[in-house]
Design a protein around this motif. Sequence first.
Motif, mmCIF file in Angstrom:
data_model
loop_
_atom_site.group_PDB
_atom_site.id
_atom_site.type_symbol
_atom_site.label_atom_id
_atom_site.label_comp_id
_atom_site.label_asym_id
_atom_site.label_seq_id
_atom_site.Cartn_x
_atom_site.Cartn_y
_atom_site.Cartn_z
ATOM 1 N N PRO A 72 9.513 13.420 0.965
ATOM 2 C CA PRO A 72 10.032 12.007 1.056
ATOM 3 C C PRO A 72 11.442 12.146 1.664
ATOM 4 O O PRO A 72 11.947 13.083 1.599
ATOM 5 C CB PRO A 72 9.946 11.476 -0.389
ATOM 6 N N LEU A 73 11.813 10.850 2.068
ATOM 7 C CA LEU A 73 13.025 10.669 2.603
ATOM 8 C C LEU A 73 14.063 11.239 1.650
ATOM 9 O O LEU A 73 14.928 11.943 1.886
ATOM 10 C CB LEU A 73 13.300 9.347 3.367
ATOM 11 N N LEU A 74 14.004 10.584 0.467
ATOM 12 C CA LEU A 74 14.751 10.453 -0.743
ATOM 13 C C LEU A 74 13.893 11.016 -1.967
ATOM 14 O O LEU A 74 12.770 10.284 -2.375
ATOM 15 C CB LEU A 74 15.666 9.555 -1.069
ATOM 16 N N GLU A 75 14.301 11.953 -2.689
ATOM 17 C CA GLU A 75 13.775 12.362 -4.159
ATOM 18 C C GLU A 75 14.992 12.517 -5.155
ATOM 19 O O GLU A 75 15.613 13.496 -4.892
ATOM 20 C CB GLU A 75 12.905 13.306 -3.881
ATOM 21 N N ALA A 115 0.842 -1.204 -0.143
ATOM 22 C CA ALA A 115 -0.005 0.072 -0.033
ATOM 23 C C ALA A 115 0.886 1.207 0.216
ATOM 24 O O ALA A 115 0.369 2.364 0.423
ATOM 25 C CB ALA A 115 -0.982 0.129 1.163
ATOM 26 N N SER A 116 2.152 1.109 -0.379
ATOM 27 C CA SER A 116 2.945 2.173 -0.549
ATOM 28 C C SER A 116 2.328 3.157 -1.332
ATOM 29 O O SER A 116 1.749 2.892 -2.412
ATOM 30 C CB SER A 116 4.305 1.767 -0.897
ATOM 31 N N PRO A 117 2.756 4.632 -1.272
ATOM 32 C CA PRO A 117 2.286 5.910 -2.154
ATOM 33 C C PRO A 117 3.108 5.629 -3.565
ATOM 34 O O PRO A 117 4.080 5.200 -3.498
ATOM 35 C CB PRO A 117 2.741 6.783 -1.148
ATOM 36 N N VAL A 124 11.885 7.833 -2.326
ATOM 37 C CA VAL A 124 11.716 6.773 -1.020
ATOM 38 C C VAL A 124 11.313 7.425 0.101
ATOM 39 O O VAL A 124 11.791 8.350 0.565
ATOM 40 C CB VAL A 124 13.188 6.156 -1.029
ATOM 41 N N GLU A 125 10.208 6.784 0.709
ATOM 42 C CA GLU A 125 9.722 7.274 1.956
ATOM 43 C C GLU A 125 10.209 6.625 3.107
ATOM 44 O O GLU A 125 10.906 5.577 2.966
ATOM 45 C CB GLU A 125 8.222 7.099 2.070
ATOM 46 N N ASP A 150 12.373 -2.447 11.832
ATOM 47 C CA ASP A 150 12.576 -2.314 13.496
ATOM 48 C C ASP A 150 12.931 -0.666 13.561
ATOM 49 O O ASP A 150 12.612 0.232 14.356
ATOM 50 C CB ASP A 150 13.687 -3.051 14.081
ATOM 51 N N GLN A 151 14.106 -0.144 12.463
ATOM 52 C CA GLN A 151 14.497 1.132 12.638
ATOM 53 C C GLN A 151 13.734 2.224 11.861
ATOM 54 O O GLN A 151 13.986 3.408 11.873
ATOM 55 C CB GLN A 151 15.777 1.116 12.409
ATOM 56 N N ASP A 152 12.857 1.892 11.152
ATOM 57 C CA ASP A 152 12.020 2.944 10.306
ATOM 58 C C ASP A 152 12.779 3.589 9.446
ATOM 59 O O ASP A 152 12.595 4.759 9.037
ATOM 60 C CB ASP A 152 11.010 3.777 11.105
ATOM 61 N N VAL A 153 13.853 2.987 8.462
ATOM 62 C CA VAL A 153 14.783 3.455 7.793
ATOM 63 C C VAL A 153 14.269 3.318 6.135
ATOM 64 O O VAL A 153 13.436 2.301 6.074
ATOM 65 C CB VAL A 153 15.991 3.034 8.037
ATOM 66 N N GLY A 154 14.626 4.135 5.317
ATOM 67 C CA GLY A 154 14.452 3.805 3.898
ATOM 68 C C GLY A 154 15.536 2.947 3.460
ATOM 69 O O GLY A 154 16.526 2.782 3.780
ATOM 70 N N LEU A 155 14.969 2.127 2.560
ATOM 71 C CA LEU A 155 16.120 1.059 1.942
ATOM 72 C C LEU A 155 16.024 1.149 0.483
ATOM 73 O O LEU A 155 14.856 1.287 -0.241
ATOM 74 C CB LEU A 155 15.873 -0.265 2.348
#
Length: 351
Positions: A26-29, A14-16, A51-52, A221-226
């Motif tokens: 976003p985290l990265l654009e 369900a990602s945007p 990337v969110e 666990d750490q809610d980071v973007g990958l």
Amino acid sequence: MTATTTTTGPEPSASPDLSKPVGDPPLLEVRNLTVTYGGTVPAVRGVDLRVEAGQKLGIAGESGCGKSTLALALLRLLPATAKLTGEILLDGEDVLTMKWGRLRAVRWAGASIVFQGAMHSLNAVHRVGDQIAEPILLHNAKATPAAARRRAGELLEQVGLPAARAQAYPHELSGGQRQRVMIAMALACDPRLIIADEPTTALDVMIQAQILRLIEQLVADQDVGLIMISHDLAVLADTCDRLSVMYAGRVVEEGPARQVYAEARHPYGRALSTAFPRIGDPASRRAPRGLPGDPPDPAALPGGCTFHPRCPVALDSCATEDQELREAGGERRAACVLVDAPAADDSRSTS
């Protein structure tokens, strides 16, 4: 504003929709990123990514399609002969316009990278614990050497290795253990984004599965973007939320990972998907099939759609008319003139 710089350092989710900004930045654009070597050889051509936080984006393609160049460009790790244009917005700040001191602070702390080939990325004459501790000492002025070593031990345990292995040299570890060390190092400064460039290269399938599950768990666990880069669509479909397929330096298809893997709309995506066996899938009883030919030389790209010389469903117009990404249904986009038509028969797309 677009910047120009030359590097200075060595089940569908369900990602945007990554192609449409929604809500908070976003985290990265990445916007219209190009990378040119020697002033004339385009390795990355107009790539857009999004990337969110907590999202896993896979980037797939054959060797030579520009995946690793893209990964290194995100932190300006390319050689000085590479010219970058466009925008790389990390938490809203353009990496391409950062001064050297700011860029140095962002590396490891804002975003980190797990390099391809752990044996060649680790320093053979230093213990792995000291190598993990080094970025901690560089980015935390209050950290003492003793505290950094303790943190290195904690990180090793976090990735499934005993803290005592911090005293080992790289050659004393197995391939899977070295890759775990690289992941521990990538986590050392609590980055918000991790870039994993072929993190399971040269590992057997059992160790590969362990490394992939480890990365997935750490991201959750750490809610980071990958951003995970691989030539294997099956691995990315199983690990990532969304998937971008690259060919000749451009993204030719993107969308929810499992949809792209199961029903790619671009002929190249379909060819990659059928190149790997689908073990346990009773509906797929055919042997994997390769794609004839080789990716084009970036210094001599064909006219029109760069995939048309290898495409089994190419039209005459494909030799002269390039194709941009267009809506392909289901939060997907593909750069193909046939994207509005029913998906090509599988036997045609890979024969």
